[in-house]
Write a protein that holds these residues in place. Structure first.
Motif, PDB file in Angstrom:
ATOM      1  N   ILE A  72      -5.583   3.219 -10.458  1.00  0.00           N
ATOM      2  CA  ILE A  72      -5.604   1.848  -9.931  1.00  0.00           C
ATOM      3  C   ILE A  72      -4.910   1.868  -8.580  1.00  0.00           C
ATOM      4  N   SER A  73      -5.592   1.398  -7.566  1.00  0.00           N
ATOM      5  CA  SER A  73      -5.024   1.427  -6.221  1.00  0.00           C
ATOM      6  C   SER A  73      -3.933   0.376  -6.061  1.00  0.00           C
ATOM      7  N   VAL A  74      -2.811   0.779  -5.459  1.00  0.00           N
ATOM      8  CA  VAL A  74      -1.730  -0.170  -5.190  1.00  0.00           C
ATOM      9  C   VAL A  74      -2.184  -1.217  -4.172  1.00  0.00           C
ATOM     10  N   TYR A  75      -3.195  -0.858  -3.393  1.00  0.00           N
ATOM     11  CA  TYR A  75      -3.689  -1.805  -2.395  1.00  0.00           C
ATOM     12  C   TYR A  75      -4.256  -3.069  -3.041  1.00  0.00           C
ATOM     13  N   LEU A  76      -4.588  -2.985  -4.347  1.00  0.00           N
ATOM     14  CA  LEU A  76      -5.055  -4.187  -5.053  1.00  0.00           C
ATOM     15  C   LEU A  76      -4.011  -5.293  -4.986  1.00  0.00           C
ATOM     16  N   ALA A  77      -2.746  -4.900  -4.954  1.00  0.00           N
ATOM     17  CA  ALA A  77      -1.663  -5.887  -4.945  1.00  0.00           C
ATOM     18  C   ALA A  77      -1.428  -6.465  -3.562  1.00  0.00           C
ATOM     19  N   SER A  78      -2.200  -6.024  -2.588  1.00  0.00           N
ATOM     20  CA  SER A  78      -1.998  -6.543  -1.231  1.00  0.00           C
ATOM     21  C   SER A  78      -3.261  -7.216  -0.703  1.00  0.00           C
ATOM     22  N   ASP A  79      -4.144  -7.606  -1.613  1.00  0.00           N
ATOM     23  CA  ASP A  79      -5.369  -8.285  -1.181  1.00  0.00           C
ATOM     24  C   ASP A  79      -4.994  -9.551  -0.399  1.00  0.00           C
ATOM     25  N   ARG A  80      -5.699  -9.758   0.698  1.00  0.00           N
ATOM     26  CA  ARG A  80      -5.324 -10.879   1.577  1.00  0.00           C
ATOM     27  C   ARG A  80      -5.583 -12.243   0.950  1.00  0.00           C
ATOM     28  N   VAL A  81      -6.397 -12.291  -0.074  1.00  0.00           N
ATOM     29  CA  VAL A  81      -6.599 -13.556  -0.785  1.00  0.00           C
ATOM     30  C   VAL A  81      -5.287 -14.028  -1.407  1.00  0.00           C
TER      31      VAL A  81
ATOM     32  N   ASN B 161      -5.854   6.929   9.249  1.00  0.00           N
ATOM     33  CA  ASN B 161      -5.586   5.796  10.137  1.00  0.00           C
ATOM     34  C   ASN B 161      -4.206   5.977  10.769  1.00  0.00           C
ATOM     35  N   PRO B 162      -3.991   5.432  11.949  1.00  0.00           N
ATOM     36  CA  PRO B 162      -2.690   5.598  12.601  1.00  0.00           C
ATOM     37  C   PRO B 162      -1.515   5.213  11.712  1.00  0.00           C
ATOM     38  N   ILE B 163      -1.641   4.084  11.019  1.00  0.00           N
ATOM     39  CA  ILE B 163      -0.483   3.625  10.244  1.00  0.00           C
ATOM     40  C   ILE B 163      -0.233   4.495   9.013  1.00  0.00           C
ATOM     41  N   ASP B 164      -1.243   5.212   8.562  1.00  0.00           N
ATOM     42  CA  ASP B 164      -1.071   6.084   7.392  1.00  0.00           C
ATOM     43  C   ASP B 164      -0.485   7.439   7.761  1.00  0.00           C
ATOM     44  N   LEU B 199      -1.202  -6.162  10.639  1.00  0.00           N
ATOM     45  CA  LEU B 199       0.208  -6.372  10.304  1.00  0.00           C
ATOM     46  C   LEU B 199       0.410  -6.282   8.789  1.00  0.00           C
ATOM     47  N   THR B 200      -0.519  -6.853   8.031  1.00  0.00           N
ATOM     48  CA  THR B 200      -0.455  -6.764   6.570  1.00  0.00           C
ATOM     49  C   THR B 200      -0.516  -5.308   6.121  1.00  0.00           C
ATOM     50  N   ASP B 201      -1.462  -4.572   6.691  1.00  0.00           N
ATOM     51  CA  ASP B 201      -1.601  -3.154   6.329  1.00  0.00           C
ATOM     52  C   ASP B 201      -0.341  -2.372   6.674  1.00  0.00           C
ATOM     53  N   ILE B 202       0.260  -2.691   7.814  1.00  0.00           N
ATOM     54  CA  ILE B 202       1.498  -1.999   8.201  1.00  0.00           C
ATOM     55  C   ILE B 202       2.598  -2.283   7.185  1.00  0.00           C
ATOM     56  N   GLY B 203       2.687  -3.543   6.756  1.00  0.00           N
ATOM     57  CA  GLY B 203       3.688  -3.896   5.747  1.00  0.00           C
ATOM     58  C   GLY B 203       3.499  -3.097   4.473  1.00  0.00           C
ATOM     59  N   VAL B 204       2.259  -3.021   4.012  1.00  0.00           N
ATOM     60  CA  VAL B 204       1.959  -2.260   2.782  1.00  0.00           C
ATOM     61  C   VAL B 204       2.284  -0.786   2.979  1.00  0.00           C
ATOM     62  N   GLU B 205       1.907  -0.249   4.133  1.00  0.00           N
ATOM     63  CA  GLU B 205       2.134   1.170   4.392  1.00  0.00           C
ATOM     64  C   GLU B 205       3.623   1.484   4.463  1.00  0.00           C
ATOM     65  N   LEU B 206       4.401   0.582   5.063  1.00  0.00           N
ATOM     66  CA  LEU B 206       5.849   0.821   5.126  1.00  0.00           C
ATOM     67  C   LEU B 206       6.455   0.824   3.726  1.00  0.00           C
ATOM     68  N   LEU B 207       5.948  -0.055   2.858  1.00  0.00           N
ATOM     69  CA  LEU B 207       6.420  -0.041   1.470  1.00  0.00           C
ATOM     70  C   LEU B 207       6.060   1.293   0.808  1.00  0.00           C
ATOM     71  N   GLY B 208       4.849   1.770   1.103  1.00  0.00           N
ATOM     72  CA  GLY B 208       4.431   3.063   0.562  1.00  0.00           C
ATOM     73  C   GLY B 208       5.316   4.195   1.055  1.00  0.00           C
ATOM     74  N   LEU B 209       5.681   4.108   2.328  1.00  0.00           N
ATOM     75  CA  LEU B 209       6.550   5.133   2.917  1.00  0.00           C
ATOM     76  C   LEU B 209       7.908   5.145   2.224  1.00  0.00           C
ATOM     77  N   VAL B 210       8.441   3.948   1.997  1.00  0.00           N
ATOM     78  CA  VAL B 210       9.733   3.842   1.299  1.00  0.00           C
ATOM     79  C   VAL B 210       9.608   4.412  -0.110  1.00  0.00           C
ATOM     80  N   TYR B 211       8.517   4.067  -0.793  1.00  0.00           N
ATOM     81  CA  TYR B 211       8.294   4.551  -2.165  1.00  0.00           C
ATOM     82  C   TYR B 211       8.235   6.082  -2.194  1.00  0.00           C
TER      83      TYR B 211
END
Lengths: 101, 218
Positions: A72-81, B161-164, B199-211
């Motif tokens: 399960i992708s963690v990205y599911l928890a970041s859906d922009r909806v 991707n750059p942020i990854d 910006l949203t993707d960067i936020g998620v990626e930074l959380l992933g980096l911390v994890y």
């Protein structure tokens, strides 16, 4: 350019709303400050709901991964909806708070 | 609402502190939103996270998974960008092999579609390989290390991707690859909507980096 157009649109309709509210509906301009404060409270609530949704979603996904091995992708928890749904949650919660005597 | 009507928290006395906290948080969120949408903040972060690309000869081009494919078999935007970037690197003669990652089963949909696309665009079949099954970037790194190290392949051009790139580069180096970062375009979007998405993707990626750091994977 697109940023300027978007900003200009919002400024124009905001000024029109103030004019219509004050002249057409007889609203008090001094109440705008309180309205702004309540809007900030709403934005704060929406942010809290969003953070909770993302955090809980990520934790549940990580737990399911660990327990079941499911992919399960963690990205599911970041859906922009989630942003829109969090805003809806905040709107309802703030109205509920306001109803408290 | 009267002219002097206070906001919710102030009106309720004891709840004033909570309301004040919400207002501060709300103001901060709106400030981030405005900076994200109407300034190049997200693009600058994108460029910073991409770091410096090292487009040098390597033994293989490894293309990380990103976003999979839609139900109708169309690669997502990010996945397609990475694929096309890898094909460009191959055409420039930087490596003799492209390894597409992506998919939870061996030969998963994303990797399979990418390989089909590459072959369809003229890359010889023996220069295209599909990576092992993987759920995470760490799984990709470990699976590819197990497969490629045995063939003496350690020096790779890593397409992401750059942020990854910070997390991907770290986790691949950790399993023994010499990583030459080859991020996709790093300039970033210029439209408000796309900037917010980034910006949203960067936020998620930074959380992933911390994890990943907390888990000791970097």
């Amino acid at each position: 350019m697109r940023s300027l157009v978007v900003l200009a649109l919002v400024v124009a309709t905001s000024l029109a709303a103030v004019a219509i509210g004050a002249r057409g509906l007889g609203l008090d301009r001094r109440a705008l400050r309180g309205a702004g404060a309540r809007a900030l409270e709403w934005a704060g609530l929406a942010t809290l709901f969003l953070a909770a949704n993302v955090a809980v979603g990520a934790l549940v996904i990580l737990a399911l991964r660990a327990l079941t091995g499911a992919s399960i992708s963690v990205y599911l928890a970041s859906d922009r909806v989630l942003v829109l749904l969090s805003a809806l949650q905040a709107t309802i919660f703030q109205a509920w708070r306001a109803s408290r005597p | 609402m009267g002219a002097a009507e206070p906001s919710l928290g102030r009106r309720r006395g004891g709840r004033g502190a909570a309301a004040h906290g919400l207002r501060v948080l709300g103001a901060a969120a709106l400030l981030v939103l405005a900076l994200g949408a109407f300034t190049p903040l997200a693009s600058l972060a994108n460029i910073w996270m991409a770091g410096s690309g090292r487009l040098e000869p390597a033994q293989a081009i490894v293309v990380l998974a990103r976003g999979g494919a839609d139900a109708d078999g169309v690669l997502t935007n990010s996945s397609l960008r990475r694929t096309m970037h890898a094909l460009d690197l191959y055409r420039r003669g930087l490596a003799p092999l492209i390894v597409f990652s992506g998919g939870i089963a061996e030969g998963g949909a994303e990797a399979r579609l990418r390989a089909q696309l590459a072959r369809g665009l003229g890359v010889p079949a023996d220069a295209v390989e599909i990576g092992p099954a993987a759920r995470t970037t760490r799984d990709e790194a470990r699976g590819l290390a197990a497969r490629l190290h045995g063939r003496g392949i350690r020096r790779i051009l890593l397409v992401a991707n750059p942020i990854d790139m910070p997390r991907a580069r770290g986790v691949f180096a950790r399993v023994g690859f010499t990583v030459l970062p080859a991020p996709t375009a790093a300039s970033g979007p210029s439209q408000p909507e796309d900037r917010l998405a980034l910006l949203t993707d960067i936020g998620v990626e930074l959380l992933g980096l911390v994890y990943y750091r907390l888990a000791g994977w970097l």
